[in-house]
Write a protein that holds these residues in place. Structure first.
Motif, short mmCIF file in Angstrom:
data_model
loop_
_atom_site.label_atom_id
_atom_site.label_comp_id
_atom_site.label_asym_id
_atom_site.label_seq_id
_atom_site.Cartn_x
_atom_site.Cartn_y
_atom_site.Cartn_z
N SER A 24 0.62 -1.15 -0.12
CA SER A 24 -0.04 0.03 -0.05
C SER A 24 0.82 1.29 -0.10
O SER A 24 0.57 2.14 -0.79
CB SER A 24 -0.94 -0.06 1.08
N HIS A 25 1.97 1.33 0.80
CA HIS A 25 2.90 2.30 0.82
C HIS A 25 3.54 2.60 -0.40
O HIS A 25 3.67 3.79 -0.89
CB HIS A 25 3.87 2.07 2.00
N ALA A 26 3.87 1.75 -1.37
CA ALA A 26 4.78 1.61 -2.54
C ALA A 26 3.75 2.45 -3.29
O ALA A 26 4.16 3.02 -4.20
CB ALA A 26 5.14 0.30 -2.95
N ARG A 27 2.52 1.76 -3.54
CA ARG A 27 1.51 2.32 -4.40
C ARG A 27 1.08 3.78 -4.33
O ARG A 27 0.92 4.69 -5.16
CB ARG A 27 0.34 1.54 -4.58
N THR A 28 1.21 4.16 -2.74
CA THR A 28 0.63 5.54 -2.26
C THR A 28 1.74 6.67 -2.83
O THR A 28 1.33 7.76 -3.52
CB THR A 28 0.44 5.76 -1.00
N PHE A 29 3.11 6.32 -2.40
CA PHE A 29 4.10 7.35 -2.52
C PHE A 29 4.87 7.06 -3.60
O PHE A 29 5.83 7.70 -3.90
CB PHE A 29 4.80 7.22 -1.17
N GLU A 30 4.97 5.91 -4.33
CA GLU A 30 5.74 5.71 -5.54
C GLU A 30 7.10 6.32 -5.56
O GLU A 30 7.85 5.69 -4.66
CB GLU A 30 4.89 6.37 -6.72
N GLN A 31 7.49 6.91 -6.23
CA GLN A 31 9.14 7.61 -6.17
C GLN A 31 9.69 8.05 -5.19
O GLN A 31 10.86 7.91 -4.68
CB GLN A 31 9.24 8.57 -7.27
N SER A 32 8.88 8.54 -4.25
CA SER A 32 9.40 9.18 -2.99
C SER A 32 9.37 8.19 -1.61
O SER A 32 9.70 8.42 -0.76
CB SER A 32 8.42 10.44 -2.52
N ALA A 33 8.83 7.05 -1.85
CA ALA A 33 8.72 5.91 -0.79
C ALA A 33 10.13 5.56 -0.30
O ALA A 33 11.03 5.28 -1.13
CB ALA A 33 8.00 4.80 -1.49
N LEU A 34 10.23 5.55 0.89
CA LEU A 34 11.27 5.31 1.68
C LEU A 34 11.18 4.21 2.67
O LEU A 34 10.09 4.53 3.34
CB LEU A 34 12.05 6.45 2.19
N TYR A 35 11.76 3.30 3.04
CA TYR A 35 11.70 2.29 3.90
C TYR A 35 12.90 2.19 4.90
O TYR A 35 13.99 2.04 4.35
CB TYR A 35 11.47 0.74 3.08
N ILE A 36 12.46 2.20 6.22
CA ILE A 36 13.47 2.30 7.44
C ILE A 36 13.51 1.15 8.18
O ILE A 36 12.23 1.07 8.92
CB ILE A 36 13.40 3.68 7.89
N ILE A 37 14.47 0.32 8.40
CA ILE A 37 14.29 -0.84 9.51
C ILE A 37 15.01 -0.32 10.40
O ILE A 37 16.53 -0.17 10.48
CB ILE A 37 15.03 -2.15 8.61
#
Length: 317
Positions: free
Chosen positions: A244-257
């Protein structure tokens, strides 16, 4: 950032120091066969992991046999001995591409088999330093190396090189080592078809907002639990949230672990790979619906456009 040649040098240097230390102690204190002792302890570890499967230990044996059978049929393994498996790791270390469909990856199938997490955590007690003889140096170094890799953020090629520097053909004939290195095959295959554009640390993030809603932050504790937005979530729930996050924010998506200090390297890699695969599925769905082709059928320019629309940016703080 360290260069490609610096990582293996540092890891080899660290490993050689540990090897000298533990082998020296082994010669002084334990004159019996080191390989026999290591094999026995590693067999205990593998057996313990297999016993955590709710369908019984045969479930893990069956999965491993099926996975290696697939590697044999694809020509990635000549046979199932340690020398042949070393050849596969050497192929990864030389950064040669491996083309395999995601449905044949080992990791997702391994994680889909229900396991008793409490029993699994008990397996780690076998590695209590007080129970390991100094002559079990290869096993100790392997565990130390895997923990250090959590902070090195190596790509599959460099990680494979580090394992090759430590493990012999005899070591690679043992199921424990093979099980814990299968993830490299998945990651090299994934990187081959889906080039990793991930950013290793916060350093290069000057062009991105690392504080806004575009950030998907997951916290991983030592009990292998995932926390997103202060809520405990299952792996399946996390995958849906990532999609859902990828589809919503597309190019600006960032994932922090974010991880607790005692989190194992394999736990971190598992979460990182699951996030990557979830984004890959979003890419594939987009490719099929918009371009009428799956990811492997795209031209180079089409693939680059899809990857740019849904980038894989996974970082640690």
């Amino acid at each position: 950032m360290k260069t490609r040649n610096t990582f293996p040098f540092l890891l080899r240097f660290r490993v050689k120091i540990l090897r000298s230390l533990f082998l020296g102690l082994g010669v002084l204190l334990w004159p019996t066969s080191a390989f026999t002792q290591v094999e026995g302890l590693e067999s205990q570890l593998f057996s313990c992991i297999a016993q955590t499967f709710e369908d019984g230990p045969q479930a893990l044996d069956s999965l491993i046999n099926r996975f290696e059978g697939e590697l044999l049929s694809e020509g990635l393994l000549e046979n199932t001995d340690g020398e042949s498996y070393r050849g596969l790791l050497q192929r990864i270390a030389s950064d040669q591409g491996i083309v395999r469909p995601p449905e044949l990856y080992f990791g997702p199938r391994f994680r889909s088999i229900h396991k008793d997490s409490v029993t699994l955590n008990e397996c780690s007690k076998i590695l209590d330093i007080s129970t390991i003889k100094p002559s079990d140096s290869t096993l100790i170094q392997f565990e130390v190396l895997r923990e250090s890799l959590l902070h090195e953020n190596l790509n599959p090629a460099l990680e494979a090189l580090a394992y090759l520097d430590l493990l012999t053909d005899n070591d690679l004939a043992l199921p424990y080592y093979r099980l814990l290195t299968y993830e490299l095959i998945d990651r090299q295959a994934f990187q081959t078809t889906t080039p990793d554009t991930g950013i290793p640390t916060y350093g290069p993030l000057t062009q991105l907002d690392a504080r806004g809603a575009n950030v998907f932050r997951v916290y991983l504790n030592e009990r292998d639990q995932l926390i997103v937005s202060d809520q405990l979530v299952s792996r399946e729930q996390m995958l849906k949230l990532v999609s859902s996050h990828a589809r919503t924010f597309e190019q600006s998506a960032l994932y922090i672990i974010e991880v607790e200090p005692d989190v194992k390297y394999s736990q971190f890699v598992s979460v990182k790979d699951q996030i990557s695969l979830a984004i890959s599925e979003v890419r594939d769905l987009y490719s099929r619906s918009v371009l009428g082709k799956n990811l492997t059928e795209l031209t180079t320019s089409e693939q680059a456009a899809v990857f740019e629309k849904y980038p894989i940016r996974i970082v640690m703080p």
